[in-house]
Design a protein around this motif. Structure first.
Motif, PDB file in Angstrom:
ATOM      1  N   TRP A  23       0.850  -1.200   0.000  1.00  0.00           N
ATOM      2  CA  TRP A  23       0.000   0.000   0.000  1.00  0.00           C
ATOM      3  C   TRP A  23       0.884   1.248   0.000  1.00  0.00           C
ATOM      4  CZ3 TRP A  23      -0.513  -3.534   4.249  1.00  0.00           C
ATOM      5  CH2 TRP A  23       0.332  -3.238   5.341  1.00  0.00           C
ATOM      6  N   ASP A  24       0.290   2.380  -0.366  1.00  0.00           N
ATOM      7  CA  ASP A  24       1.005   3.652  -0.361  1.00  0.00           C
ATOM      8  C   ASP A  24       1.222   4.123   1.068  1.00  0.00           C
ATOM      9  OD1 ASP A  24       2.018   6.201  -1.211  1.00  0.00           O
ATOM     10  OD2 ASP A  24       0.048   7.043  -0.746  1.00  0.00           O
ATOM     11  N   PHE A 105      -4.232   6.577   8.424  1.00  0.00           N
ATOM     12  CA  PHE A 105      -4.559   6.826   7.022  1.00  0.00           C
ATOM     13  C   PHE A 105      -4.975   5.517   6.335  1.00  0.00           C
ATOM     14  CE2 PHE A 105       0.098   6.091   6.887  1.00  0.00           C
ATOM     15  CZ  PHE A 105       0.176   5.103   5.912  1.00  0.00           C
ATOM     16  N   PRO A 106      -5.811   5.592   5.279  1.00  0.00           N
ATOM     17  CA  PRO A 106      -6.275   4.378   4.606  1.00  0.00           C
ATOM     18  C   PRO A 106      -5.139   3.651   3.891  1.00  0.00           C
ATOM     19  CG  PRO A 106      -6.930   6.330   3.387  1.00  0.00           C
ATOM     20  CD  PRO A 106      -6.392   6.818   4.701  1.00  0.00           C
ATOM     21  N   THR A 107      -5.023   2.369   4.134  1.00  0.00           N
ATOM     22  CA  THR A 107      -3.972   1.570   3.495  1.00  0.00           C
ATOM     23  C   THR A 107      -4.599   0.719   2.390  1.00  0.00           C
ATOM     24  OG1 THR A 107      -4.232  -0.008   5.323  1.00  0.00           O
ATOM     25  CG2 THR A 107      -2.387   1.534   5.445  1.00  0.00           C
ATOM     26  N   THR A 108      -5.124   1.398   1.397  1.00  0.00           N
ATOM     27  CA  THR A 108      -5.740   0.723   0.258  1.00  0.00           C
ATOM     28  C   THR A 108      -4.670  -0.019  -0.533  1.00  0.00           C
ATOM     29  OG1 THR A 108      -7.348   2.520   0.110  1.00  0.00           O
ATOM     30  CG2 THR A 108      -7.159   1.046  -1.795  1.00  0.00           C
ATOM     31  N   PRO A 109      -4.858  -1.309  -0.819  1.00  0.00           N
ATOM     32  CA  PRO A 109      -3.844  -2.054  -1.562  1.00  0.00           C
ATOM     33  C   PRO A 109      -3.530  -1.390  -2.904  1.00  0.00           C
ATOM     34  CG  PRO A 109      -5.412  -3.564  -0.586  1.00  0.00           C
ATOM     35  CD  PRO A 109      -5.970  -2.181  -0.381  1.00  0.00           C
ATOM     36  N   GLY A 141      -1.715  -2.057  12.648  1.00  0.00           N
ATOM     37  CA  GLY A 141      -2.892  -1.285  12.274  1.00  0.00           C
ATOM     38  C   GLY A 141      -3.012  -1.116  10.774  1.00  0.00           C
ATOM     39  N   LYS A 142      -1.904  -0.855  10.110  1.00  0.00           N
ATOM     40  CA  LYS A 142      -1.934  -0.683   8.661  1.00  0.00           C
ATOM     41  C   LYS A 142      -2.323  -1.968   7.954  1.00  0.00           C
ATOM     42  CE  LYS A 142       2.113   1.577   8.691  1.00  0.00           C
ATOM     43  NZ  LYS A 142       3.305   2.321   8.251  1.00  0.00           N
ATOM     44  N   ILE A 204      10.404  -4.040  -6.671  1.00  0.00           N
ATOM     45  CA  ILE A 204       9.343  -3.297  -7.340  1.00  0.00           C
ATOM     46  C   ILE A 204       9.380  -1.857  -6.821  1.00  0.00           C
ATOM     47  CG2 ILE A 204       7.659  -4.271  -5.680  1.00  0.00           C
ATOM     48  CD1 ILE A 204       5.535  -3.875  -7.938  1.00  0.00           C
ATOM     49  N   PRO A 205      10.155  -0.992  -7.472  1.00  0.00           N
ATOM     50  CA  PRO A 205      10.330   0.388  -6.999  1.00  0.00           C
ATOM     51  C   PRO A 205       9.001   1.141  -6.930  1.00  0.00           C
ATOM     52  CG  PRO A 205      11.912  -0.153  -8.718  1.00  0.00           C
ATOM     53  CD  PRO A 205      10.900  -1.253  -8.707  1.00  0.00           C
ATOM     54  N   TYR A 206       8.912   2.064  -5.976  1.00  0.00           N
ATOM     55  CA  TYR A 206       7.735   2.929  -5.847  1.00  0.00           C
ATOM     56  C   TYR A 206       8.114   4.321  -6.325  1.00  0.00           C
ATOM     57  CZ  TYR A 206       3.223   4.358  -3.933  1.00  0.00           C
ATOM     58  OH  TYR A 206       1.936   4.813  -3.799  1.00  0.00           O
ATOM     59  N   HIS A 207       7.103   5.117  -6.718  1.00  0.00           N
ATOM     60  CA  HIS A 207       7.398   6.404  -7.346  1.00  0.00           C
ATOM     61  C   HIS A 207       7.912   7.451  -6.363  1.00  0.00           C
ATOM     62  CE1 HIS A 207       3.263   7.043  -5.914  1.00  0.00           C
ATOM     63  NE2 HIS A 207       3.544   8.327  -5.907  1.00  0.00           N
ATOM     64  N   VAL A 208       7.734   7.225  -5.060  1.00  0.00           N
ATOM     65  CA  VAL A 208       8.321   8.110  -4.055  1.00  0.00           C
ATOM     66  C   VAL A 208       9.196   7.274  -3.126  1.00  0.00           C
ATOM     67  CG1 VAL A 208       6.589   9.930  -4.078  1.00  0.00           C
ATOM     68  CG2 VAL A 208       6.211   7.909  -2.665  1.00  0.00           C
ATOM     69  N   VAL A 209      10.315   7.848  -2.726  1.00  0.00           N
ATOM     70  CA  VAL A 209      11.276   7.133  -1.875  1.00  0.00           C
ATOM     71  C   VAL A 209      11.737   8.062  -0.762  1.00  0.00           C
ATOM     72  CG1 VAL A 209      13.447   5.850  -1.776  1.00  0.00           C
ATOM     73  CG2 VAL A 209      12.105   5.868  -3.892  1.00  0.00           C
ATOM     74  N   TRP A 210      11.699   7.579   0.463  1.00  0.00           N
ATOM     75  CA  TRP A 210      12.211   8.346   1.607  1.00  0.00           C
ATOM     76  C   TRP A 210      13.718   8.501   1.439  1.00  0.00           C
ATOM     77  CZ3 TRP A 210      13.311   6.110   7.052  1.00  0.00           C
ATOM     78  CH2 TRP A 210      13.544   7.161   7.963  1.00  0.00           C
ATOM     79  N   GLU A 211      14.239   9.679   1.796  1.00  0.00           N
ATOM     80  CA  GLU A 211      15.660   9.963   1.613  1.00  0.00           C
ATOM     81  C   GLU A 211      16.556   8.907   2.250  1.00  0.00           C
ATOM     82  OE1 GLU A 211      17.373  12.257  -0.105  1.00  0.00           O
ATOM     83  OE2 GLU A 211      15.504  12.980  -0.971  1.00  0.00           O
TER      84      GLU A 211
END
Length: 237
Positions: A23-24, A105-109, A141-142, A204-211
């Motif tokens: 999830w995001d 926050f919603p953890t929509t798959p 919880g998530k 599987i890379p995600y479009h945002v990455v924590w520094e």
């Protein structure tokens, strides 16, 4: 890069990272950081706030670890420093509320996640587990909010993911590293240490990455890189 496919019969356990894999997550943290920059605009630019927050998180990591509560503490500490201790109580409370919001926050798959997990579960050839890092209650919880809990026979949350943690996971599940496949978005936390332990990995890379999760990538004969979650089924045949 050699395909994993010839080794698919050896794999008994597929371990999945949680945040930004199932999830995001990072987008929600980025939004809180943006709102924090707006709150602190009387004292500093958005760049100064963000750079200060990153430095504070990195400094606190050995004390607070990863997770929402650690992030919130760094958020407040950085705000106090940036404002030269001029923060009013209402702004401090707003920062606390922003941090608390990250606990629900919603953890929509993400796309193709649930369909892929359902197919893998129906095959009954692999044991599906979640292997994530962070704060236990937050991660629990998530997962509960995602509705994906039903697909996993084991969930393990650790303070950090290193080669030792991957070896310990295999020991806990009574499988060898070479019988384990790790799926995740972070090359630093999900891929490199899993490969070092002897496991297979799908990145599987995600479009945002924590520094703090950014790192150099490298090829490996036990590694495959994909762009869509459903490609896992193609790799496993």
């Amino acid at each position: 890069m050699s395909p994993i496919c010839p080794m698919k019969e050896k794999i008994k356990v597929i371990a999945f990272d949680a945040d930004d894999t199932l999830w995001d997550c990072q987008s929600w943290f980025d939004e809180v950081e943006h709102k924090c920059c707006e709150l602190l605009s009387p004292w500093a630019t958005a760049r100064e706030v963000s750079e200060g927050l990153f430095a504070t998180e990195r400094k606190n990591l050995s004390l607070t670890g990863y997770g929402t509560k650690a992030f919130t503490l760094s958020l407040i500490e950085n705000a106090v420093r940036v404002s030269k201790e001029q923060l009013t109580g209402d702004i401090v409370m707003r920062l606390i509320e922003l941090g608390q919001g990250l606990l629900k926050f919603p953890t929509t798959p993400l796309p193709e996640v649930e369909e892929t997990l359902c197919t893998l579960a129906e095959r009954r050839h692999y044991r599906l587990v979640v292997f994530t890092k962070g704060e236990l209650m937050d991660q629990e919880g998530k997962l509960a909010r995602s509705g994906l809990e039903q697909y996993f026979s084991h969930v393990e949350t650790v303070s950090n993911k290193t080669e030792q943690e991957y070896r310990q996971l295999c020991e806990n599940l009574d499988v060898a590293p070479e019988q384990t496949l790790m799926v995740g978005n972070s090359f630093r936390s999900d891929i490199a240490p899993a490969l070092a332990a002897g496991a297979y990995a799908i990145h599987i890379p995600y479009h945002v990455v924590w520094e703090l999760e950014k790192s150099e990538e490298f090829p490996h004969d036990k590694l495959r890189k994909i762009t869509h979650f459903g490609e896992i089924l193609d790799i496993l045949g």
